[in-house]
Design an enzyme around this catalytic site. Structure first.
Site, PDB file in Angstrom:
ATOM      1  CB  SER A 155      -0.920  -0.027   1.224  1.00  0.00           C
ATOM      2  OG  SER A 155      -1.853   1.024   1.170  1.00  0.00           O
ATOM      3  CE1 TYR A 181      -3.703  -2.643   5.062  1.00  0.00           C
ATOM      4  CE2 TYR A 181      -3.234  -0.292   4.810  1.00  0.00           C
ATOM      5  CZ  TYR A 181      -3.560  -1.527   4.251  1.00  0.00           C
ATOM      6  OH  TYR A 181      -3.729  -1.640   2.887  1.00  0.00           O
TER       7      TYR A 181
END
Length: 307
Positions: A155, A181
């Site tokens: 990401s 995350y």
């Protein structure tokens, strides 16, 4: 046979980047390849002729989503469960097949604090450790290809990001779902960089990918209020950011990483919008990647490159 590829942009789709590429006779594994970016990836690879194996935590849902799609098979795999990873790998290796493409696409985001296995933080375990163990367990079949590629879907990664080595699993500090995350996604990029270093002598190259802003089931753990507050969507659920793209466009970079002749002889890089965004080869990158590999091997008990 392949034809020269043009430069691609954020607006191209996975089908676009496969134009002129024949994948007949190739075998690809796409984790989570039955939803969101993974489904778009599976469809594109299968349409280009590849046989696609889709390991799924919910095989029934995967079979339903992939019904009628040729060249695809589903098997069971829970990345948060090492026993499940080992069983899947054993089943695949017993088939005697080689692997040409691995796309580590499955993942969870902004997950409530959850422990899996021996107490591992769930996002780090699912997004990184499960994929680390999977690739290492499948290594004999990957290396046997001679020119395989491993793509790890990451990401947005901060240039100065780091693993919280003092408390990777948030055992002693307050849990923050976004910090957890982000750490797992940095781990994805570091894993790809070190795998490329270790695997290139066997002809295996690895890349990490930022697919960009895509609304998929990955956001299922976020409330509508959170996404509205972040400025992602309006009250009706309509995307607000001009950067948002369709899943078929988000899947383009990972498919490009897995197949493009433009990347032949290269690896280890972090890719965005079908282009190299960061080599991931600074001294700090290399030190963190090597440390992460050793830490992951210690936790999972798996290292295909151990002496």
């Amino acid at each position: 046979m392949t034809t020269p590829q043009p430069a691609f942009t954020i607006d191209n789709t996975a089908t676009d980047v496969l134009a002129g590429i024949d994948l007949h006779g190739k075998l690809a594994i796409v984790t989570g390849g039955y939803s969101g970016l993974g489904l778009a990836t599976t469809r594109a690879l299968a349409a280009a002729g590849a046989h696609v194996v889709v390991p799924a935590r919910r095989p029934d849902s995967a079979n339903q989503a992939l019904a009628g799609l040729a060249n695809v098979e589903v098997d069971e795999l829970d990345l948060g469960d090492l026993e499940s990873v080992n069983k899947f790998a054993d089943r695949f290796l017993a088939s005697g097949r080689t692997i040409d493409i691995v796309i580590n696409n499955a993942g969870i985001m902004a997950y409530p604090e959850t422990r899996v296995g021996p107490g591992w933080e769930a996002q780090f375990a699912t997004n990184h450790l499960g994929h680390y163990a999977l690739v290492n367990r499948l290594w004999p079949a990957i290396a046997a290809s001679g020119d395989a590629r491993v793509v790890v879907v990451s990401s947005g990664v901060s240039p100065d990001g780091t693993i919280n080595w003092d408390d990777v699993h948030f055992e002693h500090t307050e849990y923050n779902k976004w910090a957890a995350y982000g750490q797992s996604k940095l781990a994805n990029a570091l894993f790809a960089a070190h795998l490329d270093l270790l695997g290139r002598s066997a002809g295996v190259r690895a890349f990490s990918v930022n697919p960009g802003y895509i609304l998929t089931p990955l956001q299922r753990h976020l409330t509508k209020e959170e996404m509205v507050g972040a400025g992602w969507i309006d009250e009706e659920g309509t995307p607000l950011l001009p950067e948002f793209r369709a899943p078929e466009q988000g899947a383009a970079t990972q498919v490009w990483a897995a197949t493009s002749p433009q990347l032949a002889g290269t690896g280890g890089s972090y890719l965005i919008a079908c282009a190299v965004a960061r080599p991931f080869d600074t001294e700090t990158d290399r030190e963190q990647a090597a440390r992460l590999w050793a830490y992951s091997a210690e936790l999972t008990g798996v290292d295909a490159f151990a002496a």
